[in-house]
Scaffold this motif. Structure first.
Motif, PDB file in Angstrom:
ATOM      1  N   TRP A 136      29.743 -23.671 -16.007  1.00 20.46           N
ATOM      2  CA  TRP A 136      28.782 -24.151 -15.264  1.00 20.46           C
ATOM      3  C   TRP A 136      29.395 -25.681 -14.125  1.00 20.46           C
ATOM      4  CZ3 TRP A 136      23.306 -26.574 -16.639  1.00 20.46           C
ATOM      5  CH2 TRP A 136      22.980 -27.010 -15.798  1.00 20.46           C
ATOM      6  N   MET A 137      29.388 -25.230 -13.155  1.00 21.00           N
ATOM      7  CA  MET A 137      30.713 -26.019 -12.295  1.00 21.00           C
ATOM      8  C   MET A 137      29.562 -26.769 -10.999  1.00 21.00           C
ATOM      9  SD  MET A 137      33.410 -26.503 -13.109  1.00 21.00           S
ATOM     10  CE  MET A 137      34.677 -25.709 -13.060  1.00 21.00           C
ATOM     11  N   GLY A 138      29.349 -27.544 -10.820  1.00 19.95           N
ATOM     12  CA  GLY A 138      28.822 -28.108  -9.404  1.00 19.95           C
ATOM     13  C   GLY A 138      28.003 -29.714  -9.863  1.00 19.95           C
TER      14      GLY A 138
ATOM     15  N   GLU B  25      26.355 -31.077 -13.603  1.00 18.23           N
ATOM     16  CA  GLU B  25      26.874 -32.386 -13.917  1.00 18.23           C
ATOM     17  C   GLU B  25      25.983 -33.434 -13.820  1.00 18.23           C
ATOM     18  OE1 GLU B  25      29.781 -34.027 -10.302  1.00 18.23           O
ATOM     19  OE2 GLU B  25      30.842 -32.378 -10.400  1.00 18.23           O
ATOM     20  N   LYS B  26      24.753 -32.705 -12.757  1.00 18.21           N
ATOM     21  CA  LYS B  26      23.821 -33.692 -12.801  1.00 18.21           C
ATOM     22  C   LYS B  26      22.876 -33.614 -15.176  1.00 18.21           C
ATOM     23  CE  LYS B  26      19.248 -35.029 -11.503  1.00 18.21           C
ATOM     24  NZ  LYS B  26      17.697 -34.257 -11.113  1.00 18.21           N
TER      25      LYS B  26
ATOM     26  N   ARG C  84      24.818 -32.028 -17.528  1.00 22.39           N
ATOM     27  CA  ARG C  84      25.514 -33.169 -18.627  1.00 22.39           C
ATOM     28  C   ARG C  84      25.611 -33.845 -18.640  1.00 22.39           C
ATOM     29  NH1 ARG C  84      28.934 -27.874 -17.377  1.00 22.39           N
ATOM     30  NH2 ARG C  84      29.202 -27.161 -19.114  1.00 22.39           N
ATOM     31  N   SER C  85      24.794 -35.050 -17.797  1.00 23.55           N
ATOM     32  CA  SER C  85      24.704 -36.840 -17.414  1.00 23.55           C
ATOM     33  C   SER C  85      23.811 -36.706 -18.108  1.00 23.55           C
ATOM     34  CB  SER C  85      25.201 -37.172 -16.225  1.00 23.55           C
ATOM     35  OG  SER C  85      24.611 -38.626 -16.077  1.00 23.55           O
ATOM     36  N   GLU C  86      22.624 -35.853 -17.856  1.00 29.16           N
ATOM     37  CA  GLU C  86      21.704 -36.433 -18.376  1.00 29.16           C
ATOM     38  C   GLU C  86      20.752 -35.906 -19.639  1.00 29.16           C
ATOM     39  OE1 GLU C  86      18.762 -34.008 -15.651  1.00 29.16           O
ATOM     40  OE2 GLU C  86      18.724 -35.778 -14.417  1.00 29.16           O
ATOM     41  N   TRP C  87      21.718 -34.915 -20.264  1.00 24.97           N
ATOM     42  CA  TRP C  87      22.051 -34.546 -22.027  1.00 24.97           C
ATOM     43  C   TRP C  87      22.658 -35.330 -22.147  1.00 24.97           C
ATOM     44  CZ3 TRP C  87      19.523 -31.693 -25.005  1.00 24.97           C
ATOM     45  CH2 TRP C  87      20.406 -31.284 -26.337  1.00 24.97           C
ATOM     46  N   SER C  88      23.762 -35.722 -22.807  1.00 29.93           N
ATOM     47  CA  SER C  88      24.705 -36.759 -23.377  1.00 29.93           C
ATOM     48  C   SER C  88      24.314 -37.818 -23.044  1.00 29.93           C
ATOM     49  CB  SER C  88      25.822 -36.548 -22.817  1.00 29.93           C
ATOM     50  OG  SER C  88      26.046 -37.627 -22.009  1.00 29.93           O
ATOM     51  N   GLY C  89      23.619 -38.656 -22.328  1.00 27.52           N
ATOM     52  CA  GLY C  89      22.797 -39.939 -22.189  1.00 27.52           C
ATOM     53  C   GLY C  89      21.284 -40.161 -22.351  1.00 27.52           C
ATOM     54  N   GLN C  90      20.481 -39.458 -21.918  1.00 29.14           N
ATOM     55  CA  GLN C  90      18.850 -39.542 -22.302  1.00 29.14           C
ATOM     56  C   GLN C  90      18.299 -38.831 -23.452  1.00 29.14           C
ATOM     57  OE1 GLN C  90      17.874 -38.706 -17.556  1.00 29.14           O
ATOM     58  NE2 GLN C  90      15.931 -39.076 -19.078  1.00 29.14           N
TER      59      GLN C  90
END
Length: 87
Positions: free
Chosen positions: A41-43, A47-48, A50-56
């Motif tokens: 999954w790109m784009g 990215e948003k 994955r960032s939310e998943w790994s962060g919050q």
């Protein structure tokens, strides 16, 4: 006179279920992370997310799992104390 206490078997069962719930959340968190990591999954949306998943999201799931683990341990400890007090 009121009698205070708990059904020891039910309280131990609650403790076990709470701890099992904690383990299940940890397992699901790990499985979902692996699935996400393996998803092509790109784009910017990817990215948003994955960032939310790994962060919050991962942090929130970890906190819930820890709270359930602690509650389960407390319930089990209370059951043991209740068992000792009633002897």
């Amino acid at each position: 006179m009121a009698i205070w206490g708990a059904d020891v078997a039910q309280l131990k069962n609650l403790g076990n279920k709470l701890q099992a719930g904690s383990s299940e959340i940890e397992n699901q968190k790990s499985m979902l992370t692996k699935v996400l990591d393996g998803t092509q999954w790109m784009g910017p949306d990817a990215e948003k997310f994955r960032s939310e998943w790994s962060g919050q999201h991962v942090a929130s799931l970890t906190k819930v799992a820890q709270a359930l683990q602690e509650a389960g341990q407390k319930a089990t400890k209370n059951a043991d104390e209740q068992d000792q007090a009633s002897r």
